[in-house]
Design an enzyme around this catalytic site. Structure first.
Site, PDB file in Angstrom:
ATOM      1  CB  VAL A  30      84.529 -13.751 -20.170  1.00 39.90           C
ATOM      2  CG1 VAL A  30      83.508 -12.960 -19.276  1.00 39.90           C
ATOM      3  CG2 VAL A  30      84.102 -13.871 -21.548  1.00 39.90           C
TER       4      VAL A  30
ATOM      5  N   GLY B 140      81.186  -9.625  -8.021  1.00 43.53           N
ATOM      6  CA  GLY B 140      80.229  -9.656  -6.949  1.00 43.53           C
ATOM      7  C   GLY B 140      79.124  -8.307  -7.076  1.00 43.53           C
TER       8      GLY B 140
ATOM      9  N   GLY C  43      77.786  -7.651 -10.510  1.00 44.76           N
ATOM     10  CA  GLY C  43      76.978  -7.801 -11.539  1.00 44.76           C
ATOM     11  C   GLY C  43      77.700  -7.403 -12.774  1.00 44.76           C
ATOM     12  CG  LEU C  44      81.097  -5.111 -12.880  1.00 45.65           C
ATOM     13  CD1 LEU C  44      82.546  -4.869 -12.345  1.00 45.65           C
ATOM     14  CD2 LEU C  44      80.442  -4.005 -13.496  1.00 45.65           C
ATOM     15  N   GLY C  45      79.762  -9.193 -14.417  1.00 44.60           N
ATOM     16  CA  GLY C  45      80.146 -10.340 -15.381  1.00 44.60           C
ATOM     17  C   GLY C  45      78.692 -10.550 -16.295  1.00 44.60           C
TER      18      GLY C  45
ATOM     19  CG  ASP D 288      85.353 -21.172 -13.614  1.00 44.97           C
ATOM     20  OD1 ASP D 288      84.771 -20.805 -14.671  1.00 44.97           O
ATOM     21  OD2 ASP D 288      86.207 -20.662 -12.986  1.00 44.97           O
TER      22      ASP D 288
ATOM     23  CE1 TYR E 260      79.760 -16.289 -20.251  1.00 46.82           C
ATOM     24  CE2 TYR E 260      80.811 -18.465 -18.967  1.00 46.82           C
ATOM     25  CZ  TYR E 260      80.850 -17.031 -19.737  1.00 46.82           C
ATOM     26  OH  TYR E 260      82.036 -16.264 -19.673  1.00 46.82           O
TER      27      TYR E 260
END
Length: 143
Positions: free
Chosen positions: A77, A85, A87-89, A113, A118
């Protein structure tokens, strides 16, 4: 699957993947920097892959290894540094864990990290249960 999020599109269409961008980012990552380009290409061929695109440029990626019945492994990922920054993740992980394909399966992953990211999607640490075996090319590089 195709999801629109702000000016971005998340898609599982492998034809949209930009292998040069994926291989370049993974070569710089802490988790895949010893993986050959050939291994990366083979991993993409044999996995469910999701890309994030701004217009036609790939800016994010995630790979799923699964038996489609009991479990999946979320890996590789990343979000391009210039697009973090936004919000894509979070949107990528949310889209994956809530997808029809994965929502009822046990998910596992490895991270050094991004634990807090998650945890928001109900992943939890289980150090007493999970083990791993590293391939020779990684074990031998640590000596």
């Amino acid at each position: 699957m195709e999801i629109t999020f702000n000016n971005y599109v998340i898609s599982d269409n492998k034809q949209l993947l930009d292998l040069k961008i994926i291989k370049g980012f993974l070569a710089r990552s802490y988790w895949a920097n010893q993986r050959s380009e050939e291994r990366t290409e083979k991993s993409i061929e044999n996995s469910v892959c999701y890309g994030i695109y701004e217009e036609s440029k790939q800016v994010g990626y995630a790979r799923i290894v699964t038996d489609h019945a009991t479990m999946y492994y979320l890996c590789d990922v990343f979000i391009d540094e210039e697009h973090r920054g936004k919000g894509l993740g979070k949107k990528l992980v949310e889209s994956l864990v809530n997808s029809e394909q994965l929502k009822d399966l046990m998910g596992i992953l490895g991270t050094m990290d991004a634990h807090e990211l998650y945890k928001q999607y109900d992943f939890e640490s289980d150090p007493e249960r999970f083990m791993r075996r590293r391939p020779d090319y990684i074990r031998n590089s640590n000596t």
